[in-house]
Design a protein around this motif. Structure first.
Motif, PDB file in Angstrom:
ATOM      1  N   VAL A 169       0.651  -1.274  -0.018  1.00 47.31           N
ATOM      2  CA  VAL A 169      -0.104  -0.004  -0.157  1.00 47.31           C
ATOM      3  C   VAL A 169       0.694   1.045   0.013  1.00 47.31           C
ATOM      4  N   ARG A 170       2.206   0.946   0.849  1.00 44.74           N
ATOM      5  CA  ARG A 170       2.873   2.480   0.916  1.00 44.74           C
ATOM      6  C   ARG A 170       3.680   2.583  -0.395  1.00 44.74           C
ATOM      7  N   ARG A 171       3.874   1.724  -1.179  1.00 45.17           N
ATOM      8  CA  ARG A 171       4.613   1.650  -2.423  1.00 45.17           C
ATOM      9  C   ARG A 171       3.699   2.181  -3.505  1.00 45.17           C
ATOM     10  N   ASP A 172       2.447   1.779  -3.651  1.00 44.38           N
ATOM     11  CA  ASP A 172       1.660   2.199  -4.408  1.00 44.38           C
ATOM     12  C   ASP A 172       1.142   3.811  -4.227  1.00 44.38           C
ATOM     13  N   GLN A 173       1.188   3.961  -3.009  1.00 41.90           N
ATOM     14  CA  GLN A 173       1.125   5.516  -2.748  1.00 41.90           C
ATOM     15  C   GLN A 173       2.034   6.311  -3.203  1.00 41.90           C
ATOM     16  N   GLU A 174       3.131   5.873  -2.798  1.00 41.88           N
ATOM     17  CA  GLU A 174       4.526   6.597  -3.298  1.00 41.88           C
ATOM     18  C   GLU A 174       4.647   6.851  -4.970  1.00 41.88           C
ATOM     19  N   ASN A 175       4.174   5.589  -5.714  1.00 47.80           N
ATOM     20  CA  ASN A 175       4.103   5.819  -7.059  1.00 47.80           C
ATOM     21  C   ASN A 175       3.156   6.590  -7.744  1.00 47.80           C
ATOM     22  N   GLU A 176       2.075   6.527  -7.002  1.00 48.47           N
ATOM     23  CA  GLU A 176       1.161   7.424  -7.504  1.00 48.47           C
ATOM     24  C   GLU A 176       1.429   8.814  -7.245  1.00 48.47           C
ATOM     25  N   ARG A 177       1.962   9.112  -6.117  1.00 51.04           N
ATOM     26  CA  ARG A 177       2.409  10.534  -5.917  1.00 51.04           C
ATOM     27  C   ARG A 177       3.582  10.915  -6.919  1.00 51.04           C
ATOM     28  N   ALA A 178       4.416  10.238  -7.369  1.00 49.82           N
ATOM     29  CA  ALA A 178       5.396  10.482  -8.186  1.00 49.82           C
ATOM     30  C   ALA A 178       4.860  10.736  -9.405  1.00 49.82           C
ATOM     31  N   LEU A 179       3.828   9.818  -9.861  1.00 48.16           N
ATOM     32  CA  LEU A 179       3.468  10.134 -11.379  1.00 48.16           C
ATOM     33  C   LEU A 179       2.596  11.265 -11.344  1.00 48.16           C
ATOM     34  N   ARG A 180       2.066  11.702 -10.447  1.00 43.35           N
ATOM     35  CA  ARG A 180       1.248  13.072 -10.205  1.00 43.35           C
ATOM     36  C   ARG A 180       2.224  14.153 -10.278  1.00 43.35           C
ATOM     37  N   GLU A 181       3.166  13.845  -9.603  1.00 44.48           N
ATOM     38  CA  GLU A 181       4.295  15.122  -9.625  1.00 44.48           C
ATOM     39  C   GLU A 181       4.998  15.179 -10.795  1.00 44.48           C
ATOM     40  N   MET A 182       5.058  14.188 -11.731  1.00 42.11           N
ATOM     41  CA  MET A 182       5.592  14.301 -13.051  1.00 42.11           C
ATOM     42  C   MET A 182       4.508  14.861 -13.945  1.00 42.11           C
ATOM     43  N   GLY A 183       3.362  15.142 -13.526  1.00 37.67           N
ATOM     44  CA  GLY A 183       2.406  15.754 -14.386  1.00 37.67           C
ATOM     45  C   GLY A 183       1.285  14.621 -15.059  1.00 37.67           C
ATOM     46  N   TRP A 184       1.278  13.591 -14.434  1.00 40.86           N
ATOM     47  CA  TRP A 184       0.215  12.503 -15.009  1.00 40.86           C
ATOM     48  C   TRP A 184      -0.895  12.479 -14.219  1.00 40.86           C
ATOM     49  N   ASP A 185      -1.908  12.165 -14.924  1.00 43.80           N
ATOM     50  CA  ASP A 185      -3.081  11.825 -14.099  1.00 43.80           C
ATOM     51  C   ASP A 185      -3.109  10.491 -13.891  1.00 43.80           C
ATOM     52  N   VAL A 186      -3.613  10.089 -12.670  1.00 39.89           N
ATOM     53  CA  VAL A 186      -3.876   8.746 -12.495  1.00 39.89           C
ATOM     54  C   VAL A 186      -5.133   8.110 -12.208  1.00 39.89           C
ATOM     55  N   LEU A 187      -5.574   6.894 -12.683  1.00 41.90           N
ATOM     56  CA  LEU A 187      -6.884   6.247 -12.301  1.00 41.90           C
ATOM     57  C   LEU A 187      -6.360   5.108 -11.654  1.00 41.90           C
ATOM     58  N   VAL A 188      -6.923   4.588 -10.605  1.00 44.07           N
ATOM     59  CA  VAL A 188      -6.984   3.314 -10.131  1.00 44.07           C
ATOM     60  C   VAL A 188      -8.140   2.591 -10.159  1.00 44.07           C
ATOM     61  N   VAL A 189      -8.024   1.596 -10.822  1.00 44.54           N
ATOM     62  CA  VAL A 189      -9.076   0.429 -10.918  1.00 44.54           C
ATOM     63  C   VAL A 189      -8.812  -0.872 -10.196  1.00 44.54           C
ATOM     64  N   TRP A 190      -9.859  -1.098  -9.135  1.00 47.36           N
ATOM     65  CA  TRP A 190      -9.890  -2.311  -8.352  1.00 47.36           C
ATOM     66  C   TRP A 190     -10.367  -3.550  -9.063  1.00 47.36           C
ATOM     67  N   GLU A 191      -9.742  -4.630  -8.650  1.00 46.83           N
ATOM     68  CA  GLU A 191     -10.225  -5.925  -9.435  1.00 46.83           C
ATOM     69  C   GLU A 191     -11.570  -6.044  -9.296  1.00 46.83           C
ATOM     70  N   CYS A 192     -12.220  -5.817  -8.073  1.00 40.86           N
ATOM     71  CA  CYS A 192     -13.588  -6.006  -7.969  1.00 40.86           C
ATOM     72  C   CYS A 192     -14.625  -5.237  -8.785  1.00 40.86           C
TER      73      CYS A 192
END
Length: 136
Positions: A94-117
């Motif tokens: 979970v921590r790694r996911d949050q860091e990766n998402e934050r880094a992507l946003r800081e690089m100017g990317w929009d991020v959508l998380v889709v859950w398996e369910c």
């Protein structure tokens, strides 16, 4: 600690990419007319689907491995056996996911998380709308 061969065989079947939920999301995005790249190694977390021209990325998370925070999702429960192993491992994910998402946003990317369910047949129309709105 002894290694259980049956458990090892079961865990070896867990895929990191080209999972069923990821394939569902790919098919939806493709049917909507979007083209994308897969698992770009030069981006944090190697997002599952990358739309370079739009600077958008979709992360497809397994509810168990990434601990879906929705209390209604039964897939994200922590195993009762060996919590001393599972809790730190899953919290680290979970921590790694949050860091990766934050880094992507800081690089100017929009991020959508889709859950398996969210990729189940009964929820695909709703998922299609989410993806369409995100990419529009």
């Amino acid at each position: 600690m002894t290694v259980d061969p049956a458990r090892s065989a079961q865990m070896a079947l867990v895929r990191g990419k080209d999972t069923k939920p990821e394939i569902v999301v790919r098919r939806i995005a493709h049917a909507l007319g979007y083209r994308f790249r897969l698992h770009r190694k030069d981006l944090p977390g190697k997002p599952d689907l990358v739309f370079p021209r739009l600077r958008k990325a979709i992360l497809v998370h397994g509810c168990f491995w990434h601990q879906h925070p929705d209390p209604a999702c039964w897939r994200s429960r922590i195993p009762k056996s060996r919590p001393e192993f599972w809790v730190p491992k899953l919290e680290g994910n979970v921590r790694r996911d949050q860091e990766n998402e934050r880094a992507l946003r800081e690089m100017g990317w929009d991020v959508l998380v889709v859950w398996e369910c969210e990729t189940t047949p009964s929820r695909r129309a709703e998922l299609r709308e989410r993806i369409s709105a995100f990419l529009a």
